[in-house]
Design a protein around this motif. Sequence first.
Motif, PDB file in Angstrom:
ATOM      1  N   ILE A   1       2.474  -6.650   9.194  1.00 38.78           N
ATOM      2  CA  ILE A   1       2.528  -5.328   8.580  1.00 38.78           C
ATOM      3  C   ILE A   1       3.903  -4.738   8.870  1.00 38.78           C
ATOM      4  O   ILE A   1       4.345  -4.705  10.023  1.00 38.78           O
ATOM      5  CB  ILE A   1       1.423  -4.409   9.111  1.00 38.78           C
ATOM      6  CG1 ILE A   1       0.043  -4.967   8.736  1.00 38.78           C
ATOM      7  CG2 ILE A   1       1.587  -2.992   8.550  1.00 38.78           C
ATOM      8  CD1 ILE A   1      -1.119  -4.160   9.264  1.00 38.78           C
ATOM      9  N   SER A   2       4.575  -4.285   7.817  1.00 38.94           N
ATOM     10  CA  SER A   2       5.951  -3.807   7.975  1.00 38.94           C
ATOM     11  C   SER A   2       6.188  -2.583   7.102  1.00 38.94           C
ATOM     12  O   SER A   2       5.573  -2.427   6.047  1.00 38.94           O
ATOM     13  CB  SER A   2       6.937  -4.924   7.593  1.00 38.94           C
ATOM     14  OG  SER A   2       8.267  -4.448   7.578  1.00 38.94           O
ATOM     15  N   GLY A   3       7.093  -1.727   7.556  1.00 40.22           N
ATOM     16  CA  GLY A   3       7.496  -0.576   6.756  1.00 40.22           C
ATOM     17  C   GLY A   3       8.668  -0.893   5.846  1.00 40.22           C
ATOM     18  O   GLY A   3       9.071  -0.051   5.046  1.00 40.22           O
TER      19      GLY A   3
ATOM     20  N   VAL B   1       2.278   2.813  -9.014  1.00 41.68           N
ATOM     21  CA  VAL B   1       1.271   2.320  -8.074  1.00 41.68           C
ATOM     22  C   VAL B   1       0.094   3.275  -8.180  1.00 41.68           C
ATOM     23  O   VAL B   1       0.203   4.450  -7.809  1.00 41.68           O
ATOM     24  CB  VAL B   1       1.827   2.265  -6.638  1.00 41.68           C
ATOM     25  CG1 VAL B   1       0.836   1.577  -5.723  1.00 41.68           C
ATOM     26  CG2 VAL B   1       3.172   1.559  -6.603  1.00 41.68           C
ATOM     27  N   ILE B   2      -1.017   2.771  -8.693  1.00 40.42           N
ATOM     28  CA  ILE B   2      -2.123   3.632  -9.129  1.00 40.42           C
ATOM     29  C   ILE B   2      -3.337   3.460  -8.227  1.00 40.42           C
ATOM     30  O   ILE B   2      -3.733   2.326  -7.931  1.00 40.42           O
ATOM     31  CB  ILE B   2      -2.503   3.298 -10.588  1.00 40.42           C
ATOM     32  CG1 ILE B   2      -1.259   3.411 -11.486  1.00 40.42           C
ATOM     33  CG2 ILE B   2      -3.613   4.207 -11.094  1.00 40.42           C
ATOM     34  CD1 ILE B   2      -1.462   2.893 -12.888  1.00 40.42           C
TER      35      ILE B   2
ATOM     36  N   GLU C   1      -1.140  -1.122  -4.577  1.00 43.03           N
ATOM     37  CA  GLU C   1      -2.267  -0.206  -4.734  1.00 43.03           C
ATOM     38  C   GLU C   1      -1.998   1.065  -3.939  1.00 43.03           C
ATOM     39  O   GLU C   1      -1.411   1.014  -2.852  1.00 43.03           O
ATOM     40  CB  GLU C   1      -3.568  -0.853  -4.274  1.00 43.03           C
ATOM     41  CG  GLU C   1      -4.807  -0.026  -4.594  1.00 43.03           C
ATOM     42  CD  GLU C   1      -6.105  -0.779  -4.317  1.00 43.03           C
ATOM     43  OE1 GLU C   1      -7.171  -0.294  -4.739  1.00 43.03           O
ATOM     44  OE2 GLU C   1      -6.044  -1.845  -3.678  1.00 43.03           O
ATOM     45  N   SER C   2      -2.422   2.183  -4.493  1.00 43.95           N
ATOM     46  CA  SER C   2      -2.225   3.473  -3.835  1.00 43.95           C
ATOM     47  C   SER C   2      -3.509   3.919  -3.148  1.00 43.95           C
ATOM     48  O   SER C   2      -4.618   3.651  -3.635  1.00 43.95           O
ATOM     49  CB  SER C   2      -1.796   4.526  -4.854  1.00 43.95           C
ATOM     50  OG  SER C   2      -1.789   5.817  -4.269  1.00 43.95           O
ATOM     51  N   LYS C   3      -3.357   4.617  -2.044  1.00 42.95           N
ATOM     52  CA  LYS C   3      -4.507   5.133  -1.307  1.00 42.95           C
ATOM     53  C   LYS C   3      -4.815   6.582  -1.652  1.00 42.95           C
ATOM     54  O   LYS C   3      -5.843   7.104  -1.230  1.00 42.95           O
ATOM     55  CB  LYS C   3      -4.255   5.023   0.206  1.00 42.95           C
ATOM     56  CG  LYS C   3      -4.254   3.602   0.733  1.00 42.95           C
ATOM     57  CD  LYS C   3      -5.581   2.913   0.508  1.00 42.95           C
ATOM     58  CE  LYS C   3      -5.600   1.520   1.105  1.00 42.95           C
ATOM     59  NZ  LYS C   3      -6.877   0.827   0.845  1.00 42.95           N
ATOM     60  N   ASP C   4      -3.943   7.252  -2.408  1.00 40.15           N
ATOM     61  CA  ASP C   4      -4.211   8.663  -2.696  1.00 40.15           C
ATOM     62  C   ASP C   4      -3.831   9.033  -4.131  1.00 40.15           C
ATOM     63  O   ASP C   4      -4.675   9.063  -5.010  1.00 40.15           O
ATOM     64  CB  ASP C   4      -3.476   9.573  -1.689  1.00 40.15           C
ATOM     65  CG  ASP C   4      -2.121   9.020  -1.270  1.00 40.15           C
ATOM     66  OD1 ASP C   4      -1.339   8.655  -2.178  1.00 40.15           O
ATOM     67  OD2 ASP C   4      -1.830   8.967  -0.071  1.00 40.15           O
TER      68      ASP C   4
ATOM     69  N   THR D   1       0.853  -1.177   0.000  1.00 37.72           N
ATOM     70  CA  THR D   1       0.000   0.000   0.000  1.00 37.72           C
ATOM     71  C   THR D   1       0.896   1.237   0.000  1.00 37.72           C
ATOM     72  O   THR D   1       1.743   1.405   0.886  1.00 37.72           O
ATOM     73  CB  THR D   1      -0.917   0.035   1.237  1.00 37.72           C
ATOM     74  OG1 THR D   1      -1.743  -1.135   1.245  1.00 37.72           O
ATOM     75  CG2 THR D   1      -1.809   1.267   1.212  1.00 37.72           C
ATOM     76  N   ALA D   2       0.730   2.072  -1.015  1.00 38.39           N
ATOM     77  CA  ALA D   2       1.500   3.312  -1.100  1.00 38.39           C
ATOM     78  C   ALA D   2       0.609   4.479  -0.718  1.00 38.39           C
ATOM     79  O   ALA D   2      -0.562   4.536  -1.107  1.00 38.39           O
ATOM     80  CB  ALA D   2       2.042   3.499  -2.509  1.00 38.39           C
ATOM     81  N   MET D   3       1.151   5.391   0.053  1.00 37.81           N
ATOM     82  CA  MET D   3       0.395   6.579   0.470  1.00 37.81           C
ATOM     83  C   MET D   3       1.390   7.694   0.713  1.00 37.81           C
ATOM     84  O   MET D   3       2.592   7.458   0.858  1.00 37.81           O
ATOM     85  CB  MET D   3      -0.414   6.289   1.741  1.00 37.81           C
ATOM     86  CG  MET D   3       0.440   5.936   2.948  1.00 37.81           C
ATOM     87  SD  MET D   3      -0.531   5.516   4.405  1.00 37.81           S
ATOM     88  CE  MET D   3      -1.203   3.944   3.889  1.00 37.81           C
TER      89      MET D   3
END
Length: 270
Positions: free
Chosen positions: A177-179, A213-214, A194-197, A161-163
Amino acid sequence: MPKPSAILTLTTSLILGIAGVWVAYNVDMLPVSASMNAPVYDELYRVLFIIGVMLFIGMTALVIYSLIQFRRRPGETGDGIDLEGNISLEIFWTAVPAIVVLFVGLYSYDIYDRMGGMQPLMHDHSGQMDNQAERVWGGIGSGPIESSSKNNSSSLPIELTAMQFAFIFHYPKGDIISGELHVPVGREVSLKMESKDVIHAFWVPQFRLKQDVIPGQPTILNFTPTKAGNFPIVCAELCGPYHGGMRSNVIVDEQEDFDTWLKENSKESI
């Protein structure tokens, strides 16, 4: 017998070709190759580098020769010889660039197609992605991870997840869940992104992989690490004021070390 100019042209072309190949194979400006995807991209880079070196050396030498040979001599006050028209030269400088551009275009298309870049994003009437014709090489594709990895049950599914301004990685197995992205060496990874913004880009230079990442359009990126180590993940798409700080790391471990990390961070019994 061939004209001296033809022999000179042939000899010069041969020298430029040899010089281009030597430079391309002896001057390495790429980062370390750390994935199974890298060699094919490096091959394309090497071909483009050979062509670029040939053009650079040839044009630079021609300009220097022209500056010396056709300079104004002491005592000369008139214009140079008025030359007009050279059909052979015009055909040459039109045909050669056309052939080079056509070759580069077809070769680049072939590699992009092998990446899965020509994969159509088809949707049915219910709005779900049609994955029946999906083709994923070591690169981009679309649809759920399960469909892209159905022919390889050993693939490691991970959700990205990209944000603004971070990458978050989720491991379905173990609900981790990891950074940072932890993966084992020598095992295929199926990364669902997948992007959140806004539009971001996942780029690992050592893997030779960069994929947008769209938002609203999940994308699959498949790759297989071949070298253990710590490699930077960079957002390569301008995504806001802190875009330059949107970075993370992919940590490639030996299988035993990865299993230990997975067990220590898992929320479930593995």
